[in-house]
Write a protein that holds these residues in place. Structure first.
Motif, PDB file in Angstrom:
ATOM      1  N   THR A  18      30.449  37.048  30.095  1.00  0.00           N
ATOM      2  CA  THR A  18      31.255  36.486  29.008  1.00  0.00           C
ATOM      3  C   THR A  18      32.585  36.078  29.614  1.00  0.00           C
ATOM      4  N   SER A  19      33.292  35.253  28.925  1.00  0.00           N
ATOM      5  CA  SER A  19      34.570  34.764  29.428  1.00  0.00           C
ATOM      6  C   SER A  19      35.648  35.857  29.265  1.00  0.00           C
ATOM      7  N   VAL A  20      36.224  36.280  30.395  1.00  0.00           N
ATOM      8  CA  VAL A  20      37.274  37.309  30.348  1.00  0.00           C
ATOM      9  C   VAL A  20      38.456  36.841  31.187  1.00  0.00           C
ATOM     10  N   ARG A  21      39.629  36.898  30.605  1.00  0.00           N
ATOM     11  CA  ARG A  21      40.832  36.547  31.377  1.00  0.00           C
ATOM     12  C   ARG A  21      41.407  37.837  31.955  1.00  0.00           C
ATOM     13  N   ILE A  22      41.568  37.861  33.266  1.00  0.00           N
ATOM     14  CA  ILE A  22      42.031  39.078  33.932  1.00  0.00           C
ATOM     15  C   ILE A  22      43.497  38.957  34.325  1.00  0.00           C
ATOM     16  N   LEU A  23      43.884  37.780  34.767  1.00  0.00           N
ATOM     17  CA  LEU A  23      45.285  37.556  35.161  1.00  0.00           C
ATOM     18  C   LEU A  23      45.765  36.267  34.493  1.00  0.00           C
ATOM     19  N   GLU A  24      46.816  36.392  33.708  1.00  0.00           N
ATOM     20  CA  GLU A  24      47.413  35.193  33.100  1.00  0.00           C
ATOM     21  C   GLU A  24      48.077  34.372  34.212  1.00  0.00           C
ATOM     22  N   PRO A  25      48.121  33.053  34.067  1.00  0.00           N
ATOM     23  CA  PRO A  25      48.752  32.233  35.107  1.00  0.00           C
ATOM     24  C   PRO A  25      50.177  32.715  35.393  1.00  0.00           C
ATOM     25  N   CYS A  26      50.493  32.882  36.673  1.00  0.00           N
ATOM     26  CA  CYS A  26      51.832  33.365  37.038  1.00  0.00           C
ATOM     27  C   CYS A  26      52.354  32.595  38.245  1.00  0.00           C
ATOM     28  N   SER A  27      53.655  32.557  38.356  1.00  0.00           N
ATOM     29  CA  SER A  27      54.286  31.914  39.510  1.00  0.00           C
ATOM     30  C   SER A  27      55.208  32.934  40.161  1.00  0.00           C
ATOM     31  N   LEU A  28      55.052  33.087  41.459  1.00  0.00           N
ATOM     32  CA  LEU A  28      55.782  34.125  42.194  1.00  0.00           C
ATOM     33  C   LEU A  28      56.170  33.601  43.557  1.00  0.00           C
ATOM     34  N   ASP A  29      57.318  34.024  44.038  1.00  0.00           N
ATOM     35  CA  ASP A  29      57.707  33.697  45.408  1.00  0.00           C
ATOM     36  C   ASP A  29      58.064  35.030  46.076  1.00  0.00           C
ATOM     37  N   ILE A  30      57.261  35.444  47.031  1.00  0.00           N
ATOM     38  CA  ILE A  30      57.532  36.698  47.747  1.00  0.00           C
ATOM     39  C   ILE A  30      58.059  36.330  49.127  1.00  0.00           C
ATOM     40  N   GLU A  31      59.278  36.738  49.364  1.00  0.00           N
ATOM     41  CA  GLU A  31      59.970  36.329  50.584  1.00  0.00           C
ATOM     42  C   GLU A  31      59.360  36.946  51.839  1.00  0.00           C
TER      43      GLU A  31
END
Ligand SMILES: Nc1ncnc2c1ncn2[C@@H]1O[C@H](COP(=O)(O)OP(=O)(O)OP(=O)(O)O)[C@@H](O)[C@H]1O
Length: 222
Positions: A18-31
């Motif tokens: 079934t359709s399951v969302r696990i991680l919502e779209p995110c934007s990250l910058d890890i230096e």
């Protein structure tokens, strides 16, 4: 080159069964060269985020760049080569080969097939020395304590001098005191310039990190 981890609208969902969302779209910058703890409740999506950062799993949407490498554009073989070259992994269980000596387990982390056998051994023994385990270098892994096994796993992850180290619950199987020692060692042993990302439930682990990213119900805050 600056090897920042840059996630741009990265999310993860599964469609089957079934359709399951696990991680919502995110934007990250890890230096590059920073240390980050990923924290949050069980099932929140921490390991999913970490496995995308470690290039173990492609996101189902968005872009991942590592320095100038467009990770999301890499095919299977290039992705494996990227991981082999750039990323050192440490998991909750050390995953050692019990019948092999400690140094031999560390040698399994060396990906450069051009190295002569004695060079591989020298580097492995040096990596073990850097985690304080010279005295058990020739001991079969099955005879090592839990803390020693995890230190061997750290040496195995670091022996190839990765630019990114990803540790998913590295102290989850250890008692409090041993866990703290292992974490301090991990932070101390990572070379200057190495990016360290640690998934953890452990508040002390989070306190050692320069930055804390929280994941709650698949939403990344941080
Ligand atoms: N490939 C997949 N297919 C279906 N469900 C998945 C998949 N990968 C992860 N999940 C589910 O997504 C949720 C988040 O999993 P994840 O392992 O990222 O959580 P976590 O925050 O690391 O949890 P924990 O702290 O318990 O290890 C869980 O409910 C997990 O069962």
């Amino acid at each position: 080159m600056v090897l920042n981890v840059v996630l741009d609208g990265v999310g993860f969902a599964v469609q089957e069964p079934t359709s399951v969302r696990i991680l919502e779209p995110c934007s990250l910058d890890i230096e590059a060269g920073s240390s980050t703890a990923i924290v949050g409740p069980s099932g929140a999506g921490k390991s999913t985020l970490a496995s995308i950062i470690g290039a173990l799993q492609p996101p189902s949407e968005g872009r991942y760049r590592y320095g100038s490498v467009e990770v999301t554009a890499l095919g299977r073989r290039d992705l494996a080569a990227f991981r082999g070259r750039e990323v050192g992994f440490i998991f909750q269980n050390a995953h050692l080969i019990d019948e092999r000596a400690a140094w031999h387990n560390v040698a399994l982390g060396i990906v450069d097939s051009q190295l002569a056998a004695d060079e591989v051994e020298d580097r492995s023994r040096a990596a073990l020395a850097s985690v304080g385990l010279s005295r058990v270098a020739d001991r079969e892994a099955s005879y090592l304590s839990g803390g020693e096994r995890q230190r061997v796993a750290i040496a195995r992850a670091l022996v190839k001098s990765p630019s990114l180290v990803l540790a998913d619950e590295p102290t989850g199987a250890l008692d409090q005191r041993t866990g703290r020692d292992v974490l301090e060692l991990l932070h101390a042993t990572c070379a200057v310039g190495t990016t360290l990302v640690v998934v953890t439930h452990d508040e002390r682990a989070a306190a050692l990190a320069g930055r804390v990213i929280q994941v709650v119900d698949g939403v990344v805050h941080g």
